[in-house]
Motif scaffolding. Structure first.
Motif, short mmCIF file in Angstrom:
data_model
loop_
_atom_site.label_atom_id
_atom_site.label_comp_id
_atom_site.label_asym_id
_atom_site.label_seq_id
_atom_site.Cartn_x
_atom_site.Cartn_y
_atom_site.Cartn_z
N VAL A 32 47.47 37.52 30.23
CA VAL A 32 46.57 37.19 31.34
C VAL A 32 46.02 38.46 31.99
CG1 VAL A 32 46.42 36.12 33.62
CG2 VAL A 32 47.64 34.96 31.77
N LEU A 33 46.93 39.39 32.34
CA LEU A 33 46.49 40.62 32.99
C LEU A 33 45.64 41.47 32.05
CD1 LEU A 33 49.68 41.69 35.00
CD2 LEU A 33 47.59 40.60 35.85
N GLY A 34 45.97 41.44 30.77
CA GLY A 34 45.16 42.18 29.80
C GLY A 34 43.73 41.65 29.72
N LEU A 35 43.59 40.33 29.73
CA LEU A 35 42.26 39.74 29.70
C LEU A 35 41.49 40.06 30.98
CD1 LEU A 35 43.10 36.26 28.13
CD2 LEU A 35 41.90 38.16 27.04
N VAL A 36 42.20 40.04 32.12
CA VAL A 36 41.56 40.38 33.39
C VAL A 36 41.08 41.83 33.37
CG1 VAL A 36 41.93 40.72 35.87
CG2 VAL A 36 42.84 38.68 34.73
N ALA A 37 41.96 42.73 32.89
CA ALA A 37 41.60 44.15 32.82
C ALA A 37 40.43 44.37 31.88
CB ALA A 37 42.80 44.97 32.37
N ASN A 54 39.94 51.30 33.68
CA ASN A 54 40.03 50.88 35.08
C ASN A 54 41.47 50.97 35.56
OD1 ASN A 54 41.38 48.26 34.46
ND2 ASN A 54 39.42 47.80 33.50
N TRP A 55 41.65 50.75 36.87
CA TRP A 55 42.98 50.94 37.47
C TRP A 55 44.03 49.98 36.91
CZ3 TRP A 55 45.52 46.99 39.89
CH2 TRP A 55 44.77 45.87 40.26
N LEU A 56 43.62 48.77 36.57
CA LEU A 56 44.59 47.80 36.05
C LEU A 56 45.06 48.20 34.66
CD1 LEU A 56 46.19 45.23 36.35
CD2 LEU A 56 44.17 43.91 35.65
N THR A 57 44.12 48.64 33.83
CA THR A 57 44.50 49.10 32.49
C THR A 57 45.42 50.31 32.58
OG1 THR A 57 42.38 48.32 31.60
CG2 THR A 57 43.64 49.90 30.27
N GLU A 58 45.12 51.23 33.50
CA GLU A 58 45.96 52.41 33.70
C GLU A 58 47.36 52.01 34.14
OE1 GLU A 58 45.76 55.44 33.07
OE2 GLU A 58 43.75 56.26 33.24
N THR A 59 47.44 51.03 35.04
CA THR A 59 48.75 50.58 35.52
C THR A 59 49.56 49.95 34.40
OG1 THR A 59 47.82 50.16 37.72
CG2 THR A 59 49.93 49.10 37.19
N LEU A 60 48.93 49.08 33.61
CA LEU A 60 49.63 48.45 32.49
C LEU A 60 50.10 49.49 31.48
CD1 LEU A 60 47.21 45.41 31.92
CD2 LEU A 60 49.52 45.32 32.89
#
Length: 476
Positions: A32-37, A54-60
């Motif tokens: 889910v978070l991967g698709l969002v990112a 983006n920041w979400l991809t960096e965090t993951l």
């Protein structure tokens, strides 16, 4: 005047889901978070032309990468200590050499089955003739495999098997070669057998250190559900499924081969040897799932060894030797199915006809060639070894690099499953498998539960002086 205070109402503790459920939740949340990112898109393009995530991809990426780094940091000490201790413990066991040879024979046998499936699928599905990938994508890889890599990998650069590389900024990065650590550990283990009584103080230290390392490992493994979110989320956000279009038949052939080995060949071998298929996969699931998202057999190795012993009932003295050996040489996904189908793909793409001798060479390279790439990590290296042996153009590797991360998830999962399967089968056939552990009801926890693990760790303290036995034992 007295007053009666009401009795306190008991508080209900929030019950955490079992470890297995936590990992499953991590898988779902990661997707889910991967698709969002991925939908958020990159932040931009740097001055060098690289895409800024983006920041979400960096965090993951940070969450997943930190976990793999922690696991990898434990591997050198775990491999060395476990193998030295296991070889020392094997001195009291009749037929220890037979165990080692049977393990290698099973490695080769299952690899032969896997490469045969790969060749068959390559010939039937014709992936190289049914692709829209452009020839412009063909390019030679930065590194390639060689039979000399096997000999070079056997010779330790130093007693710790460490390698150093300097960066442009003056920094020094350390890495390790698992095969070299394996060689050093085997040499030290055999030396302890030859020295005899004088080596006992050294072995006491080794076993005590091993117990400490395993405890640290247990703490790291408890982070696996969180790491699963980061690892799978990063894969989805970075690669998605866009690259599959031009190589759809090839991707389908690879995953068809992987599934045939995972869901047909392995279950048949289990049933033929009188073992429950459900019990095996439920016991090995933590290692399989972690291998899928981490794409690292070596990084997963501590988990593989733990589930092989604690969930599948393989004696520690044997599993601590067989699993590290398998992590460097047992690769049904990376070294059998993938190079077989890929070599046929490259030959078909460039219009090269393969003779029967070429297919036999693919079998030979797949069965014994994985050892030549041990410590030189990567299915790409194994593929270049196969292509160079067959005389096929190495530029064909560049055609497949775009989807390699997507394929690598399935390849690594099959690799790790085989690394847990073979010790289980050998232990069963040798009569040393703990059936009570293997057949125990799965509660969804990683080992039974944390309390059981603590009890077993405490029980281990009393056997430090003598070490674990290969005799089947009842574990509570």
């Amino acid at each position: 005047m007295s007053s009666t205070l009401p009795a306190p109402t008991p508080t209900r503790r929030l019950r955490m889901p079992s470890f297995g459920v936590q990992v499953l939740l991590g898988l779902v949340l990661g997707v889910v978070l991967g698709l969002v990112a991925r939908s958020m898109g990159p932040d931009g393009v740097s001055a060098t032309g690289e895409v800024d995530p983006n920041w979400l991809t960096e965090t993951l990426t940070t969450v997943g990468g930190t976990f793999v780094t922690l696991l990898t940091a434990v591997v050198p000490a775990l491999v060395f200590l476990a193998i030295v201790a296991s070889i020392a413990n094997l001195r009291a066991v009749a037929g220890a050499a037979r165990l080692a040879w049977k393990t290698l024979a099973w490695f080769a046998g299952t690899a032969l089955i896997a490469v045969s499936i790969g060749i068959t699928l390559g010939l039937v599905l014709q992936p190289g003739s049914r692709t829209s990938v452009s020839a412009d994508a063909a390019s030679e890889p930065a590194s390639s495999g060689s039979w000399l890599d096997f000999l070079n990998g056997l010779v330790p650069a130093n007693v710790l098997g460490l390698q150093a590389s300097g960066g442009d900024d003056g920094s020094v990065a350390l890495s390790f070669n698992v095969l070299q650590i394996l060689v050093v550990a085997i040499a030290v283990g055999i030396a302890t057998l030859k020295v005899g009584e004088a080596a006992e103080p050294f072995l006491v230290v080794v076993r005590s250190a091993l117990a400490v390392v395993q405890k640290v490992l247990w703490w790291i493994i408890l982070l696996a559900p969180i790491a699963t979110v980061g690892l799978l989320g990063k894969a989805v956000a970075t690669y998605g499924w866009d690259a599959l279009g031009s190589l759809g038949v090839f991707t389908g052939a690879i995953y068809a081969g992987l599934l045939l080995v995972l869901l047909v060949v392995y279950p048949v071998l289990l049933r033929v040897n009188g073992l429950s298929v459900r019990q095996f996969f439920s016991g090995a699931w933590p290692a399989i799932s972690l291998a899928f998202v981490s794409r690292s057999s070596v990084g997963t190795m501590p988990v593989t060894e733990s589930v092989t012993e604690r969930n599948l009932g393989v004696p520690r003295a044997y599993s601590s030797f067989a699993v590290p050996l398998g992590a460097t040489t047992k690769m049904d996904g990376c070294a059998s199915i993938y190079p077989a189908i890929s070599a046929i793909f490259v030959a078909q793409f460039f219009g090269v006809d393969l003779a029967i001798t070429d297919y036999l060479l693919i079998v030979v390279v797949s069965v014994i060639g994985s050892a030549a790439t041990a410590g030189v990590t990567g299915a790409t290296v194994m593929l270049t070894l196969t292509l160079s042996t067959l005389g096929l153009p190495l530029e064909g590797v560049g055609l497949l690099l775009a989807i390699d991360p997507i394929l690598d998830m399935g390849r690594t999962a099959v690799n790790v499953t085989g690394q847990a399967l073979v010790p289980t089968l050998v232990a069963k056939r040798e009569g040393i498998l703990d059936h009570e552990v293997y057949d125990a009801p799965r509660t969804g926890g990683w080992v039974r539960d944390a309390a059981v693990e603590e009890d077993r760790s405490a029980a281990t303290v009393s056997t430090v002086a003598t070490g674990p036995s290969l005799e089947p034992s009842v574990r509570v």
